[in-house]
Design a protein around this motif. Structure first.
Motif, mmCIF file in Angstrom:
data_model
loop_
_atom_site.group_PDB
_atom_site.id
_atom_site.type_symbol
_atom_site.label_atom_id
_atom_site.label_comp_id
_atom_site.label_asym_id
_atom_site.label_seq_id
_atom_site.Cartn_x
_atom_site.Cartn_y
_atom_site.Cartn_z
ATOM 1 N N GLU A 243 -10.944 9.605 0.681
ATOM 2 C CA GLU A 243 -9.641 9.997 0.779
ATOM 3 C C GLU A 243 -9.008 8.821 1.754
ATOM 4 O OE1 GLU A 243 -9.054 13.868 1.993
ATOM 5 O OE2 GLU A 243 -9.863 14.894 0.296
ATOM 6 N N LEU A 244 -8.802 7.520 1.163
ATOM 7 C CA LEU A 244 -8.147 6.489 1.918
ATOM 8 C C LEU A 244 -6.610 6.671 2.106
ATOM 9 C CD1 LEU A 244 -8.201 3.919 3.318
ATOM 10 C CD2 LEU A 244 -7.928 2.880 0.975
ATOM 11 N N SER A 245 -5.982 7.362 0.964
ATOM 12 C CA SER A 245 -4.506 7.410 1.105
ATOM 13 C C SER A 245 -4.265 8.664 2.284
ATOM 14 C CB SER A 245 -4.250 7.919 -0.187
ATOM 15 O OG SER A 245 -4.303 7.016 -1.186
ATOM 16 N N LYS A 246 -5.059 9.482 2.301
ATOM 17 C CA LYS A 246 -4.764 10.580 3.454
ATOM 18 C C LYS A 246 -4.952 9.919 4.779
ATOM 19 C CE LYS A 246 -6.223 15.396 4.471
ATOM 20 N NZ LYS A 246 -7.002 16.548 3.993
ATOM 21 N N ALA A 247 -6.026 9.205 5.030
ATOM 22 C CA ALA A 247 -6.367 8.473 6.437
ATOM 23 C C ALA A 247 -5.060 7.578 6.766
ATOM 24 C CB ALA A 247 -7.556 7.787 6.247
ATOM 25 N N LEU A 248 -4.388 6.891 5.721
ATOM 26 C CA LEU A 248 -3.468 5.939 6.004
ATOM 27 C C LEU A 248 -2.304 6.638 6.268
ATOM 28 C CD1 LEU A 248 -4.068 3.105 3.073
ATOM 29 C CD2 LEU A 248 -4.354 3.027 5.693
#
Length: 789
Positions: free
Chosen positions: A647-652
């Protein structure tokens, strides 16, 4: 489909009920036989008188031990006059088998005087032990194992064979005892036990090793063994007059053949699997067979064949037979939960010690009794064998007791082991030889009578340098000495010396000086010191290799193109692992300790009535919770857990929220949807790049606006960054090999096969600032191959 499944379940349940019913019938029959044999042994005495016939004269040749004849004091040489009212020479058993089987009364002559004896069942305690208690214990052991196997693993085919083997074997000792009393059942069932015990054993071992890929015997050969055993048993039951236990010629010949075949096949199997883990099973099986049969073979059968007499009565060998069913059952339950290789390896050593002990006891016994070996050699040999076996058992029992009482016998062993573990754990984070020397010194002084210790380095030109600040002059003298008595393995009087590393004419030596008055190290201390030095050699060698690696990195600083991409990936992987370990340590120690303190303050505030004190404690509690919250934020920055869940978008998004809360510029972002085939390495690389760029914008750019965009296509991800700050000259980029800053971004992206482009862009109406474009493959090479397939 449902109907077929129901029919299969009905068939399986029916088969299970058939197996259960058959097992209950067989176990009931075995229990009935055991009760019958017990009644026979209790009601019918074992006469045990063997005779020689010369015309009409019948003379006693031998009296079996623990029999009625021995308790009635019948001696070899007595003349039998009558048995049950008829002359002795007309007795059928005397004429046919030269023995007295069943009898109620008899008359014998000794020294010209006739004696009338009534055969009763007043057996001695030894007779009850050998003919009733031991067979009962053997039967109960087999019976309990059958029940346990049925309840635990009844569904396995190999267990069915083992159950049949145990049921056949269980009444064997009862049959032997009842056979000597001429019981009609035992005269036939002994034949069945002799024939089918070994056949079932071959079948069991075949099925046991078959799933492992080892073919002990073919199905055709096994069927032939069952057929031959059945034919011999039918012949023995219906066509042979079975009178006494000694005449089982066909059964014995067949058993010898099967036993020889089994030994050959096991030897062939052992050569195939002795080096594998199944070798432990073979060791357990061999030891079980040896311990159960060796006393009978070595102490009774072989001496009878060679000298005509046994060293011990056959009854003494029967208790060892109980080892066989225990061995077979243990093979099924845990596939050899005892490592017999260890005990077999010590067998030779213990035999040598037992032989020395036996020799000393025999010489002492002969000297005290003033006897010569030639007077009664069988008695001396019997005494020696008993001493040997007893000493061997005592040595094995002592080893087990030492293990159980290890904390009492060696109270300092656990503390020394913890000291070794501490040294290993702390040496992981040490990168200088001086710190390793301090740890070694502290470890040795805490566990050994050492006054001083340290590491010294002797150069090729003879110069000596100590790694400690204060070094005793004797340590330097010990370091220069090459005398063998100063090595660790020797019992020294002044100190010890151990070479940790010797390369390129340079020696790293660990030396120590004993306290005064000195004492010799015991065995545990010597072993501990040698282990510590072996660990220290590994640590020191790794330190020198690490220094060499770092020097090699220094040569690559000016030309980054020489650094292979695999090295970049490896170093950044190490960096991320260290961050993960550090974040877990902070979470598991510092944050948990602070939360525990806050809970203790909450509990303490309930008992405090002073408002001012409560207010101060509450303020301190809030500061502690604030610190814990800040540490949580730090952990989230160090270890973005969302990325590892894909979940890269959530981390960003979480990173952008934190930046907006603390930054003084306007952040504009455009993040496209993260593809499912984005590798974790690529996602982490993009996150670290965004994190580093936003951190630089907050600290150094002096900008008012930042634009950040992340897009993906089928093959790569593109990260664009622009700000209107003071800008940055890419030529001034520090070429130092680092995992931090913009240099770290470049190295990380290039390590994953990507590119980094620097430039100055216009943002809105303001020119200048800093711009960067990262193009990164979204999958690694292995992922690409998988997607192409």
């Amino acid at each position: 489909m449902f109907k077929g499944t129901a029919e299969a379940m009905i068939r399986a349940n029916g088969k299970r009920w058939v197996h259960s019913g058959f097992l209950l019938v067989v176990m009931g029959y075995s229990l009935t036989l055991a009760i019958h044999f017990m009644l026979v042994i209790l009601n019918q005495p074992y006469v045990g008188v063997y005779t020689l016939q010369d015309g009409n004269k019948v003379t006693v040749s031998q009296v079996a031990p623990y029999s009625w004849g021995e308790s009635a004091r019948i001696h070899p040489g007595d003349t039998m006059l009558s048995i049950d009212g008829q002359p002795a020479f007309e007795n059928r058993n005397v004429r046919t088998f030269n023995m007295i089987g069943l009898a109620h009364e008899m008359t014998l002559e000794r020294d010209g005087a006739a004696r009338s004896l009534v055969v009763d069942n007043n057996s001695s305690q030894w007779a009850l032990l050998f003919y009733l208690v031991i067979p009962l214990g053997f039967f109960v052991t087999c019976f309990v194992e059958v029940l346990f196997l049925y309840l635990r693993k009844e569904s396995k085919p190999v267990v069915h064979v083992l159950i049949a083997l145990l049921v056949t074997l269980s009444p064997l000792l009862f049959e032997m005892a009842a056979n000597a009393r001429h019981d009609s059942w035992s005269l036939r069932l002994t034949s069945f036990s002799i024939l089918f015990t070994l056949v079932f054993l071959v079948h069991f071992l075949r099925d046991y090793f078959l799933p492992c890929g080892f073919h002990l015997i073919s199905n055709w050969m096994l069927g032939c063994l069952y057929l031959c055993a059945s034919m011999i048993f039918i012949n023995s039951c219906f066509f042979v007059s079975r009178e006494v236990n000694a005449y089982y010629q066909q059964e014995l010949v067949f058993s010898v053949f099967v036993f020889g075949l089994l030994c050959i096949q096991l030897a062939r199997l052992y050569t195939q699997i002795k080096a594998s883990e199944y070798g432990r099973v073979i060791h357990l099986l061999i030891v079980g067979f040896i311990l159960s049969t060796l006393p009978f073979i070595a102490l009774y059968a072989v001496p009878n064949m060679i000298v005509g007499t046994s060293l011990v009565p056959v009854e003494w060998t029967t208790p060892f037979v109980i080892i066989l069913p225990i061995t077979l059952c243990s093979m099924i339950l845990s596939s050899a939960f005892i490592d017999m290789s260890f005990y077999i390896g010590q067998f030779g050593y213990y035999c040598a010690l037992s032989f020395i002990i036996t020799l000393m006891m025999m010489l002492t016994f002969l000297g005290m009794t003033q006897r010569h070996f030639t007077e009664r050699p069988e008695a001396v040999v019997r005494f020696g064998l008993i001493c040997f076996v007893t000493a061997l058992l005592i040595l094995y029992v002592k080893e087990y007791i030492d293990y159980r009482l290890r904390d009492m016998l060696h109270p300092h062993r656990a503390a020394r082991q913890r000291a070794l573990n501490r040294f290993l754990q702390t040496s992981k984070t040490e990168y200088t030889l001086r710190h390793v020397a301090l740890m070694l010194r502290h470890t040795v002084q805490s566990e050994l009578p050492v006054e001083d210790a340290g590491i010294v380095i002797i150069k090729a030109d003879g110069q000596i340098r100590s790694m400690n600040a204060h070094v005793h002059p004797d340590l330097l003298r010990f370091a220069r000495a090459a005398d063998a008595e100063l090595e660790v393995r020797k019992a020294v009087r002044k100190g010890f010396r151990a070479v940790l590393r010797a390369r390129d004419a340079e020696q790293v030596i660990f030396v120590g000086k004993w306290v005064k008055p000195g004492r010799a190290l015991n065995l545990d201390e010597r072993i501990w010191l040698e282990t510590l030095i072996n660990y220290a050699r590994v640590v020191v060698d790794n330190l020198y290799k690490t220094e060499g690696l770092m020097r090699a990195f220094k040569h690559l600083e000016d030309d980054r193109a020489k650094i292979p991409h695999s090295m970049n990936r490896w170093l950044f992987s190490i960096s991320e692992n260290e961050r993960a370990h550090l974040s877990r340590d902070i979470h598991d120690t510092n944050i948990q300790d602070q939360l525990a303190i806050a809970r203790e303050m909450d509990a303490a505030m309930k008992t405090i009535d002073d408002p001012e004190t409560r207010s101060r404690i509450n303020t301190i509690r809030d500061r502690i919770l604030d610190n814990a919250d800040m540490m949580r934020k730090l952990i989230r920055e160090m270890y973005p857990a969302d990325i590892f869940h894909g979940e890269l978008s959530k981390a960003l998004d979480a990173l952008f929220r934190r930046v907006n809360l603390s930054a003084d510029f306007y952040l504009e972002t455009a993040i496209s949807r993260t593809p499912c085939n984005l590798s974790k390495q690529s996602a982490l690389c993009l996150f670290r790049a965004v994190q580093e760029l936003l951190g630089n914008a907050m600290k150094h750019a002096h900008c008012s606006r930042v634009w950040l965009g992340l897009t993906f296509d089928d093959a790569r991800g593109v990260l664009n960054y622009r700000d209107n700050g003071i800008g940055f000259d890419p030529k001034a980029l520090d070429p130092y090999f680092s995992t931090m800053g913009l240099t770290g971004i470049v190295s990380r992206v290039q390590g994953l096969g990507g590119t980094v482009e620097f430039g100055t862009q216009e943002l809105g109406s303001v020119s200048g600032g800093f711009a960067l474009c990262i193009k990164l493959p979204i999958t690694n090479q292995s992922k690409r191959k998988e997607l192409q397939r």
